[in-house]
Structures are given as structure tokens and as C-alpha cells.
Design a protein around this motif. Structure first.
Motif, PDB file in Angstrom:
ATOM      1  N   ILE A 181       0.841  -1.199   0.000  1.00  0.00           N
ATOM      2  CA  ILE A 181       0.000   0.000   0.000  1.00  0.00           C
ATOM      3  C   ILE A 181       0.877   1.251   0.000  1.00  0.00           C
ATOM      4  O   ILE A 181       1.940   1.287   0.609  1.00  0.00           O
ATOM      5  CB  ILE A 181      -0.999   0.016   1.184  1.00  0.00           C
ATOM      6  N   LEU A 182       0.395   2.267  -0.710  1.00  0.00           N
ATOM      7  CA  LEU A 182       1.078   3.555  -0.801  1.00  0.00           C
ATOM      8  C   LEU A 182       0.078   4.669  -0.538  1.00  0.00           C
ATOM      9  O   LEU A 182      -1.090   4.547  -0.895  1.00  0.00           O
ATOM     10  CB  LEU A 182       1.685   3.746  -2.195  1.00  0.00           C
ATOM     11  N   ARG A 183       0.545   5.724   0.079  1.00  0.00           N
ATOM     12  CA  ARG A 183      -0.242   6.950   0.260  1.00  0.00           C
ATOM     13  C   ARG A 183       0.568   8.095  -0.314  1.00  0.00           C
ATOM     14  O   ARG A 183       1.790   8.047  -0.330  1.00  0.00           O
ATOM     15  CB  ARG A 183      -0.546   7.204   1.731  1.00  0.00           C
ATOM     16  N   THR A 184      -0.149   9.133  -0.747  1.00  0.00           N
ATOM     17  CA  THR A 184       0.527  10.278  -1.356  1.00  0.00           C
ATOM     18  C   THR A 184       0.236  11.563  -0.588  1.00  0.00           C
ATOM     19  O   THR A 184      -0.723  11.629   0.191  1.00  0.00           O
ATOM     20  CB  THR A 184       0.088  10.478  -2.820  1.00  0.00           C
ATOM     21  N   LYS A 185       1.031  12.583  -0.873  1.00  0.00           N
ATOM     22  CA  LYS A 185       0.819  13.891  -0.251  1.00  0.00           C
ATOM     23  C   LYS A 185      -0.363  14.619  -0.871  1.00  0.00           C
ATOM     24  O   LYS A 185      -0.943  15.499  -0.257  1.00  0.00           O
ATOM     25  CB  LYS A 185       2.084  14.732  -0.361  1.00  0.00           C
ATOM     26  N   LEU A 186      -0.755  14.236  -2.090  1.00  0.00           N
ATOM     27  CA  LEU A 186      -1.837  14.933  -2.782  1.00  0.00           C
ATOM     28  C   LEU A 186      -3.212  14.554  -2.244  1.00  0.00           C
ATOM     29  O   LEU A 186      -4.080  15.403  -2.110  1.00  0.00           O
ATOM     30  CB  LEU A 186      -1.775  14.654  -4.282  1.00  0.00           C
ATOM     31  N   VAL A 187      -3.407  13.263  -1.984  1.00  0.00           N
ATOM     32  CA  VAL A 187      -4.703  12.772  -1.495  1.00  0.00           C
ATOM     33  C   VAL A 187      -4.423  11.776  -0.360  1.00  0.00           C
ATOM     34  O   VAL A 187      -4.503  10.575  -0.544  1.00  0.00           O
ATOM     35  CB  VAL A 187      -5.514  12.086  -2.626  1.00  0.00           C
ATOM     36  N   PRO A 188      -4.089  12.275   0.849  1.00  0.00           N
ATOM     37  CA  PRO A 188      -3.631  11.389   1.924  1.00  0.00           C
ATOM     38  C   PRO A 188      -4.663  10.373   2.413  1.00  0.00           C
ATOM     39  O   PRO A 188      -4.290   9.342   2.960  1.00  0.00           O
ATOM     40  CB  PRO A 188      -3.229  12.353   3.043  1.00  0.00           C
TER      41      PRO A 188
ATOM     42  N   SER B 282       6.385   9.707  -7.457  1.00  0.00           N
ATOM     43  CA  SER B 282       7.083  10.874  -6.905  1.00  0.00           C
ATOM     44  C   SER B 282       6.256  11.583  -5.826  1.00  0.00           C
ATOM     45  O   SER B 282       6.799  12.389  -5.064  1.00  0.00           O
ATOM     46  CB  SER B 282       7.476  11.850  -8.004  1.00  0.00           C
ATOM     47  N   ASP B 283       4.957  11.294  -5.721  1.00  0.00           N
ATOM     48  CA  ASP B 283       4.088  11.903  -4.707  1.00  0.00           C
ATOM     49  C   ASP B 283       3.954  11.053  -3.444  1.00  0.00           C
ATOM     50  O   ASP B 283       3.292  11.458  -2.490  1.00  0.00           O
ATOM     51  CB  ASP B 283       2.688  12.136  -5.279  1.00  0.00           C
ATOM     52  N   VAL B 284       4.563   9.874  -3.411  1.00  0.00           N
ATOM     53  CA  VAL B 284       4.395   8.936  -2.291  1.00  0.00           C
ATOM     54  C   VAL B 284       5.057   9.482  -1.030  1.00  0.00           C
ATOM     55  O   VAL B 284       6.183   9.985  -1.068  1.00  0.00           O
ATOM     56  CB  VAL B 284       4.968   7.550  -2.657  1.00  0.00           C
ATOM     57  N   THR B 285       4.328   9.368   0.090  1.00  0.00           N
ATOM     58  CA  THR B 285       4.843   9.783   1.396  1.00  0.00           C
ATOM     59  C   THR B 285       4.843   8.643   2.413  1.00  0.00           C
ATOM     60  O   THR B 285       5.419   8.771   3.490  1.00  0.00           O
ATOM     61  CB  THR B 285       3.998  10.931   1.984  1.00  0.00           C
ATOM     62  N   GLU B 286       4.161   7.541   2.077  1.00  0.00           N
ATOM     63  CA  GLU B 286       4.037   6.429   3.023  1.00  0.00           C
ATOM     64  C   GLU B 286       3.838   5.138   2.255  1.00  0.00           C
ATOM     65  O   GLU B 286       3.199   5.113   1.208  1.00  0.00           O
ATOM     66  CB  GLU B 286       2.831   6.695   3.935  1.00  0.00           C
TER      67      GLU B 286
END
Length: 154
Positions: free
Chosen positions: A79-86, A127-131
Motif C-alpha cells: 500500500i502507498l499513500r501520497t501527499k496529494l490525497v492522503p 514521486s508523490d508517495v509519502t508512506e
């Protein structure tokens, strides 16, 4: 991310179904071969999932993720989360084989969900991934164990 390095576990955390009243349990343990994520999934109280997570930033231009892992033959989800749509989780399933395997993922393989329900969301950009995390769910009651060695980006 090299899971064989000491102290990698300090940057990881657990999220289980107890956030919604479930009783599944999991833990992380350091091992010389990598980080061990293990526990027990219970379907009681409408539960049924366990996950481990960590912060992650991928280099600009990443086209492929490679996860080196071995497990118990059960289905897991990267699973991945992004800064754009957390609030949106992007997930790609794989079967954790009992021998070390390299599982490769491109952005198109990830499906967007909110709390496990499929939704229409912006396309995933690495490139937007934060988690990132590893999730086990889908009515797979009982014990589980997956060992993580490396998460690489290309």
C-alpha cells in the motif's frame, strides 16, 4: 529501504482493525534477514486486517518498485499513500511465497481505495508517495508472517 539495517523498525508503525473495533493483532520484529511482520487476523467484531506502515519518499522519475520478501503463501497488499490525497490508499496485491522473491510493481498496478472501498482517484505518481505499508486482509483469518528485506525504486 533496507529492512536488514538495524533501527529500520523505529520508523515503522502498526495499524490493525482495532481502530474499528476488531481484535486482530500484529507486531514487527527485527531479524538479520530483514523485518518480520507477523500476527493473527481475527474476523470477530467485523475485523479482519493488520498492517505495518512507514514514511517513504521515492526519487523523482521512479518507474518501478521492487519488494524483496518471503512469507507464508498468503495474499498481501503493498500500500502507498501520497501527499496529494492522503486519505486514499493505493494498493497492489501479491502472494508472499515461502522463498525469497522479488515482486515488481509499476504505478498502473495500484488500485485506489478509501477504507477498502474502490474509488475513482487521481492516477498514482511514485514521486508523490509519502508512506508505504504492507496489509493483510480479505478474510484471511489465522496466523500470518511476512519477512521484508528490501524496497527499491528504479
Amino acid at each position: 529501504m533496507d529492512f536488514t539495517k538495524p533501527n529500520t523498525m523505529r520508523n515503522c508503525w502498526i495499524v490493525n482493525d482495532d481502530v474499528m473495533g476488531g481484535v486482530s493483532q500484529s507486531k514487527l520484529r527485527e531479524d538479520v534477514d530483514g523485518l518480520l511482520f507477523e500476527g493473527h487476523i481475527s474476523l470477530e467484531n467485523n475485523g479482519g486486517f493488520a498492517s505495518m506502515r512507514s514514511s517513504l519518499q521515492l526519487p523523482q522519475g521512479t518507474q518501478l518498485l521492487a519488494l524483496v520478501a518471503k512469507g507464508d503463501g498468503k495474499r498481501y497488499r503493498l500500500i502507498l499513500r501520497t501527499k496529494l490525497v492522503p486519505q486514499v490508499t493505493y494498493g497492489a496485491d501479491f502472494i508472499a511465497q515461502p522463498a525469497w522473491q522479488t515482486y515488481q510493481f509499476n504505478a498502473g498496478q495500484f488500485k485506489s481505495t478509501v477504507r477498502g472501498r474502490a474509488i475513482n482517484a487521481p492516477a498514482l505518481s511514485f514521486s508523490d508517495v509519502t508512506e508505504f505499508g504492507i496489509l493483510i486482509a480479505n478474510n484471511q483469518a489465522g496466523s500470518f508472517a511476512i519477512q521484508l528485506k528490501m524496497l527499491q525504486s528504479d
